[in-house]
Design an enzyme around this catalytic site. Sequence first.
Site, PDB file in Angstrom:
ATOM      1  N   GLU A   1      -5.528  -2.227  12.398  1.00 34.09           N
ATOM      2  CA  GLU A   1      -5.121  -3.801  11.446  1.00 34.09           C
ATOM      3  C   GLU A   1      -6.243  -4.135  11.685  1.00 34.09           C
ATOM      4  O   GLU A   1      -6.251  -4.444  10.685  1.00 34.09           O
ATOM      5  CB  GLU A   1      -4.289  -3.664  11.616  1.00 34.09           C
ATOM      6  CG  GLU A   1      -2.943  -2.641  11.706  1.00 34.09           C
ATOM      7  CD  GLU A   1      -2.841  -2.039  10.544  1.00 34.09           C
ATOM      8  OE1 GLU A   1      -3.070  -1.802   9.694  1.00 34.09           O
ATOM      9  OE2 GLU A   1      -2.192  -0.803  10.487  1.00 34.09           O
TER      10      GLU A   1
ATOM     11  N   GLU B   1       0.599  -1.143  -0.046  1.00 29.94           N
ATOM     12  CA  GLU B   1      -0.458  -0.616  -0.071  1.00 29.94           C
ATOM     13  C   GLU B   1       0.878   1.469  -0.327  1.00 29.94           C
ATOM     14  O   GLU B   1       1.942   1.122   0.832  1.00 29.94           O
ATOM     15  CB  GLU B   1      -1.060  -0.435   1.397  1.00 29.94           C
ATOM     16  CG  GLU B   1      -1.706   0.957   1.368  1.00 29.94           C
ATOM     17  CD  GLU B   1      -3.092   0.704   2.336  1.00 29.94           C
ATOM     18  OE1 GLU B   1      -2.734   0.535   3.350  1.00 29.94           O
ATOM     19  OE2 GLU B   1      -4.011   1.787   1.866  1.00 29.94           O
TER      20      GLU B   1
ATOM     21  N   ALA C   1       2.100  -0.076  11.085  1.00 28.34           N
ATOM     22  CA  ALA C   1       1.551  -1.876  10.676  1.00 28.34           C
ATOM     23  C   ALA C   1       0.890  -1.171   9.359  1.00 28.34           C
ATOM     24  O   ALA C   1       0.874  -0.742   8.855  1.00 28.34           O
ATOM     25  CB  ALA C   1       0.632  -2.390  11.734  1.00 28.34           C
ATOM     26  N   MET C   2       0.373  -2.640   8.695  1.00 23.18           N
ATOM     27  CA  MET C   2      -0.114  -2.743   7.387  1.00 23.18           C
ATOM     28  C   MET C   2      -1.196  -4.185   7.317  1.00 23.18           C
ATOM     29  O   MET C   2      -1.028  -4.794   8.540  1.00 23.18           O
ATOM     30  CB  MET C   2       1.246  -2.831   6.270  1.00 23.18           C
ATOM     31  CG  MET C   2      -0.277  -3.102   4.876  1.00 23.18           C
ATOM     32  SD  MET C   2      -0.871  -1.714   4.575  1.00 23.18           S
ATOM     33  CE  MET C   2      -1.585  -2.664   3.209  1.00 23.18           C
ATOM     34  N   GLU C   3      -2.246  -3.635   7.123  1.00 24.22           N
ATOM     35  CA  GLU C   3      -3.330  -4.094   7.625  1.00 24.22           C
ATOM     36  C   GLU C   3      -3.229  -5.879   6.067  1.00 24.22           C
ATOM     37  O   GLU C   3      -4.811  -6.160   6.322  1.00 24.22           O
ATOM     38  CB  GLU C   3      -4.772  -3.802   7.101  1.00 24.22           C
ATOM     39  CG  GLU C   3      -5.030  -3.501   5.833  1.00 24.22           C
ATOM     40  CD  GLU C   3      -4.751  -1.991   5.712  1.00 24.22           C
ATOM     41  OE1 GLU C   3      -4.155  -1.451   6.271  1.00 24.22           O
ATOM     42  OE2 GLU C   3      -5.427  -0.752   4.474  1.00 24.22           O
TER      43      GLU C   3
ATOM     44  N   GLU D   1      -9.361   4.906   6.571  1.00 25.86           N
ATOM     45  CA  GLU D   1      -8.283   4.946   7.934  1.00 25.86           C
ATOM     46  C   GLU D   1      -8.960   5.303   8.842  1.00 25.86           C
ATOM     47  O   GLU D   1      -8.842   5.349   9.699  1.00 25.86           O
ATOM     48  CB  GLU D   1      -7.422   5.767   6.767  1.00 25.86           C
ATOM     49  CG  GLU D   1      -6.206   4.965   6.590  1.00 25.86           C
ATOM     50  CD  GLU D   1      -5.873   3.559   6.681  1.00 25.86           C
ATOM     51  OE1 GLU D   1      -5.924   3.975   8.063  1.00 25.86           O
ATOM     52  OE2 GLU D   1      -5.196   2.757   5.824  1.00 25.86           O
TER      53      GLU D   1
ATOM     54  N   HIS E   1      -9.624  -2.616   9.316  1.00 31.63           N
ATOM     55  CA  HIS E   1      -9.853  -3.201   8.061  1.00 31.63           C
ATOM     56  C   HIS E   1      -9.608  -4.649   7.730  1.00 31.63           C
ATOM     57  O   HIS E   1      -9.934  -4.621   6.384  1.00 31.63           O
ATOM     58  CB  HIS E   1      -8.016  -2.501   7.610  1.00 31.63           C
ATOM     59  CG  HIS E   1      -7.450  -1.606   7.522  1.00 31.63           C
ATOM     60  ND1 HIS E   1      -8.431  -0.332   6.750  1.00 31.63           N
ATOM     61  CD2 HIS E   1      -6.423  -0.468   8.478  1.00 31.63           C
ATOM     62  CE1 HIS E   1      -8.196   0.782   7.037  1.00 31.63           C
ATOM     63  NE2 HIS E   1      -6.816   0.896   8.059  1.00 31.63           N
TER      64      HIS E   1
HETATM   65 ZN   LIG Z   1      -5.217   1.739   8.488  1.00 32.05          ZN
END
Ligand SMILES: [Zn+2]
EC number: 3.4.11.-
Length: 881
Positions: A320, A143, A284-286, A342, A323
């Site tokens: 996260e 992303e 972090a990344m979902e 977001e 999401h």
């Molecule tokens: Zn997010």
Amino acid sequence: MSGMRDLLPDDVKPEHYSLTLSDLRIEAPWTYSGHVEIVLQVRRATHTIILNSHELKIHRAQVTVQNSSDPGPLVHSSSDISLDVEHQRCSIRFGVELQPSVRNVTLAIWFEGCANEYMAGFYRSQYTAPSGVATHMFSTQFEPSEARRAFPCFDEPASKATFDLQLEVPSNMTALSNMPVKTSRPSDIDERTIVTFERSPRMSTYLLSWAVGLFEFVEQSLTRKRSLEPLPIRVYTTQGLSQHGRRGLQVACDVVEYFSEMFDIEYPLPKLDLIAVHEMSDDAMENWGLVTFRPTALLYNETTSDPSYVSYITYIIAHELAHQWFGNITTMEWWDELWLNEGFATWAGWSACDHLHPDWKVWATFAADDMRTAFDLDGLRSSHPIRVPIPDGREVDSIFDSISYLKSASVIRMLAARLGLPAFLKGVSEYLKTNAYGNATAVALWEALEKASGQKVVSVMTSWIEDVGFPVVTVSRTTDNQIHVRQERFLLAGEPKPDESTTLWNVPMQVPTREGIRQVDLTDRDTVIEDVNSDSSYRLNAGQIGFYLTQVPAEEFERLCDNISTSSIEDQIGLLTDVATLAMSGRGSNTTAEVLSVISSSMTAKPSYPVLDITWFCLDRVQSIFSDDEDISDALDDFTQDIFGQAALDLGWTVQATDDHVTIKLRALVLSAAGLAGHEETVEEALKLWDEFRKTKDTSVIHPSLRGSVFSIAMLYRELEAFDSLREAYTNSNAPDTREIIVEAMSVVQTPELTHKCLTWALQGGMTSSDTSDLMTELAKNPAARETVWVFMREHWTSILERLGGSSAVMEPLIRSTLQTFTTRERREEVEAFFTGKDTTGYTRGLAIALERIGINAAYRERDGEVVRDWLEENDYLDDE
Ligand SMILES: [Zn+2]
């Protein structure tokens, strides 16, 4: 709006990808071979297929077509492949024209990529293994628009497809992806294994993910409430760290159960993995089913970690995991709706924290931190509406900002309060169910919410979402029981020009009447409200729910100050937010004197974490703007000691077994604030602990929650000695939170020589890239260091670009945060001159924000310098000369 987007041509659409990566080199040059087959739907006859590709070598491409009349498939190779480097596109031309009537069209591409070190695309992070050897792990960050760095693809969120993934990895390593492993077999190459994964659901490219490394895990299995199917949840780490994943694992389990209920939809994938990645540009990344985290955002060592990280870890995991439903099941059509993704996950993340830990009072902390930060950015001319046109996917990084996360979350919170939580959640659930595995816009959500609540949503929300800025509501008393309120756009730079203040917002207000509190919506520019109870003090924005500032008449301001000890925590925060933000703008008669008066009055209230948190922030800002003058700086330190000193003595340096999370955070805060302002007893105790630590080199002599306070105070008073010890501790420590704490402590440095030394060491590889960029940001907040940071940046610009310039997700916040703290017009000109003629792609917005803010700081400093001096004199912090 699509006319404004520079999208790929939609002649063809991807339906399915089969992606194979092999021959991954786990040493320089870190390359891998790739092969992707993309099943396409042809929508318009075309000779050419255009898709995204960035920093990849494309070797060859072919298309396989199966016409119903042909006995077998026909294969056509392309002899014409061209790359558009600037637009990150690859154009593949074929001798035949592909026809919409043909069902089975598969595009195959052979390519080569590199597991880079820029924390973007498929990348590597270095870490020290328990054996002491420098080792690498591999993971992805796609992303917003970085999947194209890993493989050629249609890298747009609306181009959803299913994915089959096959990875050839070293046999001693574990390979993970969104879905569970399907098969694992030896490769033809020695000591390599080929791992294939189950097919993914339809999803956007930015959510695809994989990770390869020497991993271990802890696991818990949940039983899904409805289907009764098991859901294995794992926390993965590199070797030696998995036990520190236990707390995060428990949070993940609790949060999955909470959201399954809240959204009325079960977690949709067969498994959920959370993995700690040593280097990440964000927290972090979902990625769906394989969520990546900075180690500090996921791991917690029960004996050595700083307990204040517990709420951070809980929030990030909850954000996260929100999401996994909101964003992953139903995805925004295009990046201009990023805010919805977001803002909602931020709101839902805090809601989950509030549900799990009502004693944390997270909404007060949200008001003190998140809302205040959002006001601070949205008060700029260079702010942007929540919904912002993003013509080009390469520009998305610049809107991963406080508007998209924090203002959006504030506005969503305001809406949820208006509709009532049950109706709000019912609408959200309907929205997710109706648009599952597809894309949707905010309009679809508004419609679902209107249906669920029977209330108007679109007309209430439009100006909050589509227009830049937010209102300040000015209150004046016309008669004893009548007030006049007026809304205008708020600008930190001062009064808006007429064409800058044309928006009318729907502003929710709580008006005190003799019958009680009345809810009034201000929708016009001005209005007069009758029957106001003139005896009680009031806050129109009670509970700090509305995203607006209130400017009250002087007598009302005094009454609010007098009653501060009986106000709610949210209202104390609201009052301080109002006066501090208004003072910065110089609007009306608002000055820093009011800010200092509110802080002074708040000494009568019981100390609370969120209130003292924003108090310290406000004092720090006053120091940062007005501290050129040593007298003022010392007097402000004395005032700060008065605010925090007593609480520091009361709470002391001994952590009790019975202390709750909030008390632990409060103690660390007041000890740092008091100690850094020079509070004698606090400094003395801190240095005692520091000496003990120096002597034994054993961090356990300091309670984990107090390490930050001790290290920072030592850095202030012991300078070089502290720097040397902290540098050694950083180098020898594997505990990520210790490293973060050290970065923050080092930023307290006081001399240019030591600042320079610190920066040189970090940039030359002493610190990781993400810590280096954090260190620069923190140093710039320190008035004693920021000039040196600026000199250093200019001198080492090429090295900075080499080390950190590979990703705009790093450069954008770095430029914005390090440069926005200057307070003079000369510096503004210097910064502008330095970047003139440089390619600022990727951080153009960050630079514009920094420049505007320096101008605001300079005007504020010139306007209020004397005001601050007078207030300090009147209140006996400064001798009258
Ligand atoms: Zn997010």
